[in-house]
Design an enzyme around this catalytic site. Structure first.
Site, PDB file in Angstrom:
ATOM      1  N   ARG A  67       0.868  -1.193   0.000  1.00  0.00           N
ATOM      2  CA  ARG A  67       0.000   0.000   0.000  1.00  0.00           C
ATOM      3  C   ARG A  67       0.892   1.227   0.000  1.00  0.00           C
ATOM      4  O   ARG A  67       1.764   1.379   0.863  1.00  0.00           O
ATOM      5  CB  ARG A  67      -0.931   0.023   1.212  1.00  0.00           C
ATOM      6  CG  ARG A  67      -1.805   1.284   1.247  1.00  0.00           C
ATOM      7  CD  ARG A  67      -2.881   1.204   2.315  1.00  0.00           C
ATOM      8  NE  ARG A  67      -3.582   2.471   2.468  1.00  0.00           N
ATOM      9  CZ  ARG A  67      -4.573   2.902   1.691  1.00  0.00           C
ATOM     10  NH1 ARG A  67      -4.979   2.142   0.683  1.00  0.00           N
ATOM     11  NH2 ARG A  67      -5.153   4.059   1.901  1.00  0.00           N
ATOM     12  N   VAL A  68       0.672   2.112  -0.974  1.00  0.00           N
ATOM     13  CA  VAL A  68       1.463   3.338  -1.086  1.00  0.00           C
ATOM     14  C   VAL A  68       0.728   4.493  -0.417  1.00  0.00           C
ATOM     15  O   VAL A  68      -0.487   4.650  -0.577  1.00  0.00           O
ATOM     16  CB  VAL A  68       1.723   3.689  -2.566  1.00  0.00           C
ATOM     17  CG1 VAL A  68       2.492   5.006  -2.683  1.00  0.00           C
ATOM     18  CG2 VAL A  68       2.505   2.575  -3.250  1.00  0.00           C
ATOM     19  N   THR A  69       1.472   5.285   0.336  1.00  0.00           N
ATOM     20  CA  THR A  69       0.878   6.452   0.981  1.00  0.00           C
ATOM     21  C   THR A  69       1.877   7.598   0.967  1.00  0.00           C
ATOM     22  O   THR A  69       3.048   7.419   0.627  1.00  0.00           O
ATOM     23  CB  THR A  69       0.452   6.110   2.428  1.00  0.00           C
ATOM     24  OG1 THR A  69      -0.367   7.171   2.950  1.00  0.00           O
ATOM     25  CG2 THR A  69       1.660   5.918   3.333  1.00  0.00           C
ATOM     26  N   ARG A  91     -15.430   4.766  -6.462  1.00  0.00           N
ATOM     27  CA  ARG A  91     -15.379   3.509  -5.712  1.00  0.00           C
ATOM     28  C   ARG A  91     -16.508   3.412  -4.674  1.00  0.00           C
ATOM     29  O   ARG A  91     -16.833   2.325  -4.208  1.00  0.00           O
ATOM     30  CB  ARG A  91     -14.004   3.355  -5.050  1.00  0.00           C
ATOM     31  CG  ARG A  91     -12.899   3.049  -6.059  1.00  0.00           C
ATOM     32  CD  ARG A  91     -11.519   3.062  -5.422  1.00  0.00           C
ATOM     33  NE  ARG A  91     -11.273   1.950  -4.525  1.00  0.00           N
ATOM     34  CZ  ARG A  91     -10.704   0.801  -4.881  1.00  0.00           C
ATOM     35  NH1 ARG A  91     -10.331   0.584  -6.137  1.00  0.00           N
ATOM     36  NH2 ARG A  91     -10.493  -0.155  -3.996  1.00  0.00           N
ATOM     37  N   GLU A 119      -6.727  -6.663  -6.129  1.00  0.00           N
ATOM     38  CA  GLU A 119      -6.695  -5.972  -4.840  1.00  0.00           C
ATOM     39  C   GLU A 119      -6.970  -6.913  -3.668  1.00  0.00           C
ATOM     40  O   GLU A 119      -7.680  -7.910  -3.807  1.00  0.00           O
ATOM     41  CB  GLU A 119      -7.723  -4.835  -4.826  1.00  0.00           C
ATOM     42  CG  GLU A 119      -7.458  -3.769  -5.884  1.00  0.00           C
ATOM     43  CD  GLU A 119      -8.435  -2.609  -5.810  1.00  0.00           C
ATOM     44  OE1 GLU A 119      -8.775  -2.187  -4.671  1.00  0.00           O
ATOM     45  OE2 GLU A 119      -8.867  -2.125  -6.869  1.00  0.00           O
TER      46      GLU A 119
END
Length: 208
Positions: free
Chosen positions: A13-15, A52, A164
């Site tokens: 997960r990129v943040t 989404r 995902e």
């Protein structure tokens, strides 16, 4: 076909860098959580994020109720963020991967689903936790690890690449096995902020 070891199946997960100190203390939290980060710095295309909300899982909850992870680095979403397609450009030195594993999420007894493609696509299927032992055969791992996803001829390859893993509750900090950064200078900044050196890994090849 050999079964994937779930403790060796990473989740990415990129943040934004500015979120990491909070994540290291409170974990990755939902916007509606009592522990939500009031100073959270978002990344990505807001229009896609809003869409989404319209996609419901078999659980009846919208995608936005879940924290999404991917099964590999260098996702198309990251490319768009770094290049500024539909969103503000973010320098790779301001982007950090939070890494967990499927087994970590299972051990924490968190609700989760996973998909065989981009979760918003109507072509993608949702699988609940009862199918996790069959994950090797349900996902296209060649597509997930394929970096040649560009071009209109690769639309479905790109969809399958973006499979995902969706977590329906806050992800505790203890579930984060490591943080991956773009450069040694970013690693130094995370270390100074209080994150153990052995939990920070430099991988410029995980970026564009």
């Amino acid at each position: 076909m050999a079964r994937l070891r779930l403790d060796k199946t990473p989740l990415f997960r990129v943040t934004h860098f500015d979120n990491i100190k909070y994540i290291a203390e409170k974990g990755i939290t939902h916007v509606s959580s009592p522990d939500s980060n009031e100073n959270y710095v978002p990344i990505g295309n807001n229009a896609i994020i809003d869409k989404r909300k319209e996609r419901l899982l078999p659980s009846g909850r919208p995608l936005t109720d879940y924290i999404p992870f991917h099964f590999a680095p260098r996702m198309p979403m990251l490319y768009a963020i770094q290049k500024g397609y539909g969103t503000e450009v973010v320098d790779p030195r301001r982007l950090v991967y939070c890494i967990s594993t499927v087994q970590q999420i299972m051990d924490a007894e968190l609700e989760f689903w996973f998909t065989n493609g981009h979760a918003f696509s109507r072509l993608s299927h949702f699988y609940d936790s009862s199918r996790i032992r069959k994950i090797r055969g349900l996902l296209d791992w060649d597509a997930i690890t394929d970096n040649g996803w560009g071009g209109s001829e690769n639309t479905d390859l790109r969809r399958r690449k973006e499979a995902e893993f969706l977590v329906g509750a806050d992800v505790p900090a203890t579930c984060i096995t490591e943080y991956i950064v773009y450069s040694p200078s970013v690693k130094d900044k995370l270390f100074v902020s209080g994150i153990d050196d052995d939990k920070i890994r430099v991988e410029p090849g995980y970026y564009f």
